[in-house]
Design a protein around this motif. Structure first.
Motif, PDB file in Angstrom:
ATOM      1  N   GLY A  16      20.014  40.117   5.839  1.00 41.67           N
ATOM      2  CA  GLY A  16      19.287  40.369   4.606  1.00 41.67           C
ATOM      3  C   GLY A  16      18.411  39.215   4.154  1.00 41.67           C
ATOM      4  N   GLN A  17      18.699  38.016   4.650  1.00 40.69           N
ATOM      5  CA  GLN A  17      17.866  36.867   4.279  1.00 40.69           C
ATOM      6  C   GLN A  17      16.546  36.907   5.047  1.00 40.69           C
ATOM      7  OE1 GLN A  17      20.614  33.510   5.119  1.00 40.69           O
ATOM      8  NE2 GLN A  17      20.502  33.056   2.920  1.00 40.69           N
ATOM      9  N   GLN A  18      15.681  35.980   4.691  1.00 39.09           N
ATOM     10  CA  GLN A  18      14.459  35.833   5.454  1.00 39.09           C
ATOM     11  C   GLN A  18      14.414  34.425   6.050  1.00 39.09           C
ATOM     12  OE1 GLN A  18      10.821  36.157   3.207  1.00 39.09           O
ATOM     13  NE2 GLN A  18      10.961  34.062   2.487  1.00 39.09           N
ATOM     14  N   VAL A  19      13.558  34.256   7.061  1.00 43.09           N
ATOM     15  CA  VAL A  19      13.499  32.973   7.742  1.00 43.09           C
ATOM     16  C   VAL A  19      12.052  32.684   8.148  1.00 43.09           C
ATOM     17  CG1 VAL A  19      13.904  33.953  10.064  1.00 43.09           C
ATOM     18  CG2 VAL A  19      14.575  31.590   9.575  1.00 43.09           C
ATOM     19  N   THR A  20      11.713  31.417   8.142  1.00 44.81           N
ATOM     20  CA  THR A  20      10.388  30.983   8.589  1.00 44.81           C
ATOM     21  C   THR A  20      10.551  29.954   9.694  1.00 44.81           C
ATOM     22  OG1 THR A  20       9.415  31.365   6.408  1.00 44.81           O
ATOM     23  CG2 THR A  20       8.216  29.909   7.908  1.00 44.81           C
ATOM     24  N   LEU A  21       9.887  30.198  10.797  1.00 47.17           N
ATOM     25  CA  LEU A  21       9.903  29.283  11.928  1.00 47.17           C
ATOM     26  C   LEU A  21       8.520  28.660  12.071  1.00 47.17           C
ATOM     27  CD1 LEU A  21      11.669  31.610  14.553  1.00 47.17           C
ATOM     28  CD2 LEU A  21      12.690  30.273  12.704  1.00 47.17           C
ATOM     29  N   GLY A  58       2.536  42.694  19.265  1.00 42.44           N
ATOM     30  CA  GLY A  58       3.472  43.452  20.081  1.00 42.44           C
ATOM     31  C   GLY A  58       4.093  44.575  19.280  1.00 42.44           C
ATOM     32  N   ASN A  59       5.126  45.167  19.852  1.00 44.11           N
ATOM     33  CA  ASN A  59       5.768  46.326  19.225  1.00 44.11           C
ATOM     34  C   ASN A  59       7.004  45.934  18.432  1.00 44.11           C
ATOM     35  OD1 ASN A  59       3.876  48.128  20.374  1.00 44.11           O
ATOM     36  ND2 ASN A  59       5.011  48.093  22.302  1.00 44.11           N
ATOM     37  N   PHE A  60       6.799  45.176  17.404  1.00 47.01           N
ATOM     38  CA  PHE A  60       7.892  44.766  16.538  1.00 47.01           C
ATOM     39  C   PHE A  60       7.638  45.328  15.145  1.00 47.01           C
ATOM     40  CE2 PHE A  60      10.775  41.783  18.620  1.00 47.01           C
ATOM     41  CZ  PHE A  60      10.133  41.614  19.841  1.00 47.01           C
ATOM     42  N   PRO A  61       8.731  45.552  14.385  1.00 46.23           N
ATOM     43  CA  PRO A  61       8.541  46.096  13.023  1.00 46.23           C
ATOM     44  C   PRO A  61       7.819  45.123  12.110  1.00 46.23           C
ATOM     45  CG  PRO A  61      10.848  45.526  13.434  1.00 46.23           C
ATOM     46  CD  PRO A  61      10.151  45.401  14.741  1.00 46.23           C
ATOM     47  N   GLY A  62       7.357  45.639  10.998  1.00 44.38           N
ATOM     48  CA  GLY A  62       6.589  44.846  10.055  1.00 44.38           C
ATOM     49  C   GLY A  62       7.365  43.697   9.421  1.00 44.38           C
ATOM     50  N   ARG A  63       8.689  43.684   9.623  1.00 42.13           N
ATOM     51  CA  ARG A  63       9.486  42.572   9.097  1.00 42.13           C
ATOM     52  C   ARG A  63       9.096  41.258   9.775  1.00 42.13           C
ATOM     53  NH1 ARG A  63      14.259  42.124  10.452  1.00 42.13           N
ATOM     54  NH2 ARG A  63      14.403  43.531  12.240  1.00 42.13           N
ATOM     55  N   PHE A  64       8.506  41.378  10.941  1.00 45.43           N
ATOM     56  CA  PHE A  64       8.063  40.197  11.693  1.00 45.43           C
ATOM     57  C   PHE A  64       6.588  39.954  11.372  1.00 45.43           C
ATOM     58  CE2 PHE A  64      11.615  39.430  14.597  1.00 45.43           C
ATOM     59  CZ  PHE A  64      12.328  40.607  14.458  1.00 45.43           C
ATOM     60  N   SER A  65       6.299  38.801  10.855  1.00 39.89           N
ATOM     61  CA  SER A  65       4.914  38.487  10.525  1.00 39.89           C
ATOM     62  C   SER A  65       4.634  37.037  10.872  1.00 39.89           C
ATOM     63  CB  SER A  65       4.645  38.730   9.040  1.00 39.89           C
ATOM     64  OG  SER A  65       5.450  37.874   8.250  1.00 39.89           O
ATOM     65  N   GLY A  66       3.372  36.710  10.892  1.00 42.68           N
ATOM     66  CA  GLY A  66       3.024  35.341  11.216  1.00 42.68           C
ATOM     67  C   GLY A  66       1.737  34.941  10.552  1.00 42.68           C
ATOM     68  N   SER A  79      11.645  38.875   7.708  1.00 38.69           N
ATOM     69  CA  SER A  79      12.287  39.227   6.441  1.00 38.69           C
ATOM     70  C   SER A  79      13.434  40.195   6.700  1.00 38.69           C
ATOM     71  CB  SER A  79      11.263  39.860   5.499  1.00 38.69           C
ATOM     72  OG  SER A  79      10.762  41.051   6.069  1.00 38.69           O
ATOM     73  N   THR A  80      14.307  40.289   5.722  1.00 36.20           N
ATOM     74  CA  THR A  80      15.444  41.213   5.783  1.00 36.20           C
ATOM     75  C   THR A  80      16.108  41.165   7.162  1.00 36.20           C
ATOM     76  OG1 THR A  80      14.051  42.670   4.428  1.00 36.20           O
ATOM     77  CG2 THR A  80      16.195  43.501   5.050  1.00 36.20           C
ATOM     78  N   LEU A  81      16.640  40.020   7.473  1.00 36.69           N
ATOM     79  CA  LEU A  81      17.206  39.791   8.800  1.00 36.69           C
ATOM     80  C   LEU A  81      18.308  40.778   9.150  1.00 36.69           C
ATOM     81  CD1 LEU A  81      17.325  35.898   8.751  1.00 36.69           C
ATOM     82  CD2 LEU A  81      16.104  37.294  10.436  1.00 36.69           C
ATOM     83  N   GLU A  82      18.302  41.157  10.419  1.00 33.51           N
ATOM     84  CA  GLU A  82      19.337  42.025  10.970  1.00 33.51           C
ATOM     85  C   GLU A  82      20.061  41.271  12.087  1.00 33.51           C
ATOM     86  OE1 GLU A  82      17.369  45.531  12.351  1.00 33.51           O
ATOM     87  OE2 GLU A  82      16.598  46.068  10.352  1.00 33.51           O
ATOM     88  N   THR A 113      13.254  28.075  19.010  1.00 32.55           N
ATOM     89  CA  THR A 113      14.173  28.025  17.862  1.00 32.55           C
ATOM     90  C   THR A 113      15.249  29.075  18.108  1.00 32.55           C
ATOM     91  OG1 THR A 113      12.503  27.304  16.265  1.00 32.55           O
ATOM     92  CG2 THR A 113      14.445  28.436  15.396  1.00 32.55           C
ATOM     93  N   ARG A 114      16.481  28.618  18.110  1.00 39.00           N
ATOM     94  CA  ARG A 114      17.612  29.549  18.308  1.00 39.00           C
ATOM     95  C   ARG A 114      18.044  30.052  16.945  1.00 39.00           C
ATOM     96  NH1 ARG A 114      19.586  32.212  22.454  1.00 39.00           N
ATOM     97  NH2 ARG A 114      19.461  30.337  23.745  1.00 39.00           N
ATOM     98  N   LEU A 115      17.807  31.342  16.686  1.00 42.61           N
ATOM     99  CA  LEU A 115      18.178  31.955  15.417  1.00 42.61           C
ATOM    100  C   LEU A 115      19.436  32.784  15.608  1.00 42.61           C
ATOM    101  CD1 LEU A 115      17.641  32.847  12.464  1.00 42.61           C
ATOM    102  CD2 LEU A 115      16.220  34.693  13.387  1.00 42.61           C
ATOM    103  N   THR A 116      20.415  32.530  14.772  1.00 37.59           N
ATOM    104  CA  THR A 116      21.647  33.325  14.773  1.00 37.59           C
ATOM    105  C   THR A 116      21.777  33.981  13.410  1.00 37.59           C
ATOM    106  OG1 THR A 116      22.722  31.790  16.303  1.00 37.59           O
ATOM    107  CG2 THR A 116      24.147  33.304  15.081  1.00 37.59           C
ATOM    108  N   VAL A 117      21.918  35.293  13.424  1.00 43.23           N
ATOM    109  CA  VAL A 117      22.088  36.042  12.179  1.00 43.23           C
ATOM    110  C   VAL A 117      23.543  36.513  12.112  1.00 43.23           C
ATOM    111  CG1 VAL A 117      21.297  37.993  10.796  1.00 43.23           C
ATOM    112  CG2 VAL A 117      19.692  36.778  12.300  1.00 43.23           C
ATOM    113  N   VAL A 118      24.204  36.164  11.023  1.00 44.76           N
ATOM    114  CA  VAL A 118      25.633  36.528  10.893  1.00 44.76           C
ATOM    115  C   VAL A 118      25.850  37.465   9.715  1.00 44.76           C
ATOM    116  CG1 VAL A 118      26.394  34.396  11.981  1.00 44.76           C
ATOM    117  CG2 VAL A 118      26.116  34.498   9.488  1.00 44.76           C
TER     118      VAL A 118
END
Lengths: 118, 108
Positions: A16-21, A58-66, A79-82, A113-118
């Motif tokens: 549910g959080q968001q992250v910026t790399l 690419g074919n990723f949902p709109g939650r991924f932006s840059g 956004s809204t991490l899963e 960047t290694r992202l882990t979502v818990v």
């Protein structure tokens, strides 16, 4: 010369959080691409920026932006991490041939960047 | 849709033996073909690109447009060749379609 730098190297976030790399390309490189690497799906293209404009996606949902800044540095936001977003996110920079030019398409990768979502 | 197939997940050979890493692709348009390599604890890096027609670290790759293949070959494998190898067609805008990769293990 300095290579592609990605920060942070590791991140742990909650669902549910968001992250910026962040990605700093090699000096002089105007193209920055982002990839997601997972054991199941391998390396998948997210998007590419050139001179602050997204040229390809690419074919990723709109939650991924840059976005890309005037100094070519790029950020990626999720956004809204899963849980399924847990992955190694790689950034690659290149000179970025314009139009029909293929001369400068060698991509130099960061360490990720290694992202882990818990 | 673009598709890249690297049929072998793991390829083990003895030092000095020939090695061939297979890559087949399905791509609309005329991609440029690349092989990328990732050595242990290192970044993904370019090994070779077909347009250059170079031999890098003894590796060559032949583009067969009829079979849409771009197999990577080396006549005599060395232990330092042990790594993960990715075949990657790419287009003008630095968008690469990576295969799932082949892990090459060269045994002494």
């Amino acid at each position: 010369k300095a290579g592609v730098t990605q920060t942070p190297r590791y991140l742990i976030k909650t669902r549910g959080q968001q992250v910026t790399l962040s990605c700093s390309p090699i000096s002089g490189h105007r193209s920055v691409s982002w990839y997601q690497q997972t054991p199941g799906q391998g390396l998948q293209f997210l998007f590419e920026y050139f001179s602050e404009t997204q040229r390809n996606k690419g074919n990723f949902p709109g939650r991924f932006s840059g976005r890309q800044f005037s100094n070519s540095r790029s950020e990626m936001n999720v956004s809204t991490l899963e849980l399924g977003d847990s992955a190694l996110y790689l950034c690659a920079s290149s000179l970025g041939g314009v139009g029909g030019s293929r001369l400068n398409t060698e991509a130099f990768f960061g360490q990720g960047t290694r992202l882990t979502v818990v | 849709a673009q598709r890249v197939t690297q049929p072998e997940k793991l390829l083990s050979v003895f030092k000095g033996a020939p090695v061939e890493l297979k890559c087949n692709y399905s791509y609309s348009g005329s991609p440029e073909l690349f092989w990328y390599v990732q050595y242990s604890r290192q970044r993904l890096q370019l090994l070779l690109r077909h347009i250059s027609r170079e031999s890098i670290k003894g590796f060559t790759a032949d583009l067969n447009k009829g079979e849409t293949s771009f197999h990577l070959k080396k006549p005599f494998a060395q232990e330092e060749d042990s790594a993960m190898y990715y075949c990657a067609p790419g287009d003008n805008f630095n968008k690469f379609y990576f295969g799932s990769g082949t892990k090459l293990n060269v045994k002494p």
